[in-house]
Design a protein around this motif. Structure first.
Motif, PDB file in Angstrom:
ATOM      1  N   VAL A  52      31.892   8.542  15.374  1.00  0.00           N
ATOM      2  CA  VAL A  52      32.377   8.234  16.651  1.00  0.00           C
ATOM      3  C   VAL A  52      32.856   9.648  17.095  1.00  0.00           C
ATOM      4  CG1 VAL A  52      33.690   7.019  18.457  1.00  0.00           C
ATOM      5  CG2 VAL A  52      32.850   5.827  16.085  1.00  0.00           C
ATOM      6  N   LEU A  99      33.218   1.973  22.883  1.00  0.00           N
ATOM      7  CA  LEU A  99      32.052   2.620  22.256  1.00  0.00           C
ATOM      8  C   LEU A  99      30.939   2.985  22.875  1.00  0.00           C
ATOM      9  CD1 LEU A  99      32.449   1.883  18.482  1.00  0.00           C
ATOM     10  CD2 LEU A  99      33.863   3.470  19.743  1.00  0.00           C
ATOM     11  N   THR A 100      30.186   3.897  22.986  1.00  0.00           N
ATOM     12  CA  THR A 100      28.882   3.870  23.724  1.00  0.00           C
ATOM     13  C   THR A 100      27.823   4.630  22.644  1.00  0.00           C
ATOM     14  OG1 THR A 100      29.474   6.152  24.852  1.00  0.00           O
ATOM     15  CG2 THR A 100      29.536   4.081  26.166  1.00  0.00           C
ATOM     16  N   ILE A 101      26.725   4.346  22.838  1.00  0.00           N
ATOM     17  CA  ILE A 101      25.675   4.950  21.900  1.00  0.00           C
ATOM     18  C   ILE A 101      25.523   6.536  22.117  1.00  0.00           C
ATOM     19  CG2 ILE A 101      23.241   4.897  21.020  1.00  0.00           C
ATOM     20  CD1 ILE A 101      23.514   2.024  21.375  1.00  0.00           C
ATOM     21  N   TYR A 108      28.151   7.162  17.856  1.00  0.00           N
ATOM     22  CA  TYR A 108      28.678   6.579  18.993  1.00  0.00           C
ATOM     23  C   TYR A 108      29.686   7.950  19.533  1.00  0.00           C
ATOM     24  CZ  TYR A 108      27.147   2.329  17.612  1.00  0.00           C
ATOM     25  OH  TYR A 108      26.312   1.145  17.117  1.00  0.00           O
TER      26      TYR A 108
END
Length: 135
Positions: A52, A99-101, A108
């Motif tokens: 992340v 969280l975003t891809i 992430y």
């Protein structure tokens, strides 16, 4: 070995009242008789261990686990913070929705600094939560 045998006696009246279960799979999700995972779904195994990237993009933390709510929705991401070579790290949680891809679908991103992540609530497995489900 934990094997249990259960016998159930059904009368014809029970069978006559039984409602059949039908599942109609979405088009394109069955191949050679197997149900395929939809392209917009992802397994927890694919998430755990992912990097992340933090706001500065030079630092990252790792997803250690995903906590689900009672309806099976991803609620919290457990992140490994600090430490070196697996020593001295601690676990914190953030909302999974934070969280975003990543741009290349290779992990992430999260809009947070290292200080933000280190200030997140600490997480610890308990006997009740580790590997068990409660209802």
């Amino acid at each position: 070995d934990g094997t249990r045998i259960v016998a159930v006696a059904l009368t014809q009246a029970h069978l006559d009242q039984a409602k059949p279960f039908y599942y109609e799979a979405p088009e394109g999700t069955i191949e050679n008789g197997a149900h395929l995972m939809a392209s917009d779904h992802m397994s927890v195994d694919a998430i755990v261990g992912s990097d992340v990237k933090l706001s500065n993009k030079d630092e990252s933390v790792t997803v250690a686990d995903v906590l689900m709510d009672k309806d099976g929705e991803s609620e919290r991401a457990v992140l490994e913070v600090g430490g070196f070579l697996g020593l001295g790290e601690r676990l914190v949680t953030v909302p999974f929705s934070a969280l975003t891809i990543g741009e290349n679908k290779d992990g992430y991103t999260i809009v947070a600094t290292r200080a933000d992540i280190e200030a997140a609530p600490t997480f610890a497995y308990t006997r009740a939560s580790a590997g068990s489900s409660t209802q």
